[in-house]
Enzyme design. Sequence first.
Site, PDB file in Angstrom:
ATOM      1  N   VAL A  44       0.834  -1.203   0.000  1.00  0.00           N
ATOM      2  CA  VAL A  44       0.000   0.000   0.000  1.00  0.00           C
ATOM      3  C   VAL A  44       0.872   1.257   0.000  1.00  0.00           C
ATOM      4  O   VAL A  44       0.556   2.241  -0.678  1.00  0.00           O
ATOM      5  CB  VAL A  44      -0.998  -0.002   1.184  1.00  0.00           C
ATOM      6  CG1 VAL A  44      -1.864   1.249   1.178  1.00  0.00           C
ATOM      7  CG2 VAL A  44      -1.879  -1.248   1.124  1.00  0.00           C
ATOM      8  N   CYS A  45       1.998   1.222   0.701  1.00  0.00           N
ATOM      9  CA  CYS A  45       2.916   2.372   0.699  1.00  0.00           C
ATOM     10  C   CYS A  45       3.487   2.582  -0.694  1.00  0.00           C
ATOM     11  O   CYS A  45       3.669   3.717  -1.138  1.00  0.00           O
ATOM     12  CB  CYS A  45       4.042   2.160   1.705  1.00  0.00           C
ATOM     13  SG  CYS A  45       3.448   2.104   3.405  1.00  0.00           S
ATOM     14  N   GLU A  46       3.729   1.494  -1.381  1.00  0.00           N
ATOM     15  CA  GLU A  46       4.219   1.570  -2.760  1.00  0.00           C
ATOM     16  C   GLU A  46       3.201   2.291  -3.642  1.00  0.00           C
ATOM     17  O   GLU A  46       3.548   3.210  -4.385  1.00  0.00           O
ATOM     18  CB  GLU A  46       4.480   0.150  -3.265  1.00  0.00           C
ATOM     19  CG  GLU A  46       5.208   0.073  -4.565  1.00  0.00           C
ATOM     20  CD  GLU A  46       5.607  -1.362  -4.879  1.00  0.00           C
ATOM     21  OE1 GLU A  46       5.247  -1.818  -5.976  1.00  0.00           O
ATOM     22  OE2 GLU A  46       6.269  -2.015  -4.048  1.00  0.00           O
ATOM     23  N   LEU A  49       3.014   6.175  -2.541  1.00  0.00           N
ATOM     24  CA  LEU A  49       4.127   7.027  -2.951  1.00  0.00           C
ATOM     25  C   LEU A  49       4.277   7.079  -4.472  1.00  0.00           C
ATOM     26  O   LEU A  49       4.678   8.115  -5.011  1.00  0.00           O
ATOM     27  CB  LEU A  49       5.419   6.590  -2.272  1.00  0.00           C
ATOM     28  CG  LEU A  49       5.447   6.785  -0.744  1.00  0.00           C
ATOM     29  CD1 LEU A  49       6.853   6.582  -0.199  1.00  0.00           C
ATOM     30  CD2 LEU A  49       4.897   8.137  -0.321  1.00  0.00           C
TER      31      LEU A  49
END
Length: 154
Positions: A44-46, A49
């Site tokens: 999810v961070c991928e 960002l």
Amino acid sequence: MALNVGDIAPSFELADTELKMRALDEFKGEKIVLSFIVAASSPVCEVELCTFRDSWKEISDMGAQVIAISNDGPFANKAFAEKHNFNFPLLSDYTSKTIRDYDVLMPDLLHIKDYNAAKRSVFIINEDGKIGYKWVSEDPLKEPNYEEIKNFLK
């Protein structure tokens, strides 16, 4: 103590992916989209960002700068940033001090004792250093509302 819209954003000085110390003060005079992520290289961070990376021109044209913060070390952040060609600073808060200052600490991530991370959250800091927008999720799998962020910047 929880931060609210209108509060002065806490200052910080954190290492970037090149081990250079970066301070909030160096970005004064422009809006800052401050994104706290849970963990470098997590799915999810991928997505989050990469969405900010892909919106970079639009965000920049609105007079704003993206800064991302995780509690990962600068070497993990560097590998993550290089893999995805991030065009904004990814800072390392390995002591979680800034994460605590912004009151977005998520203790015991994935039920692992003392594995602390940041809650997925976005703050927009106005040119005067005050928080103009705040979004904090208790669910690490939930992404921010990117359109809401862009609309606020307009």
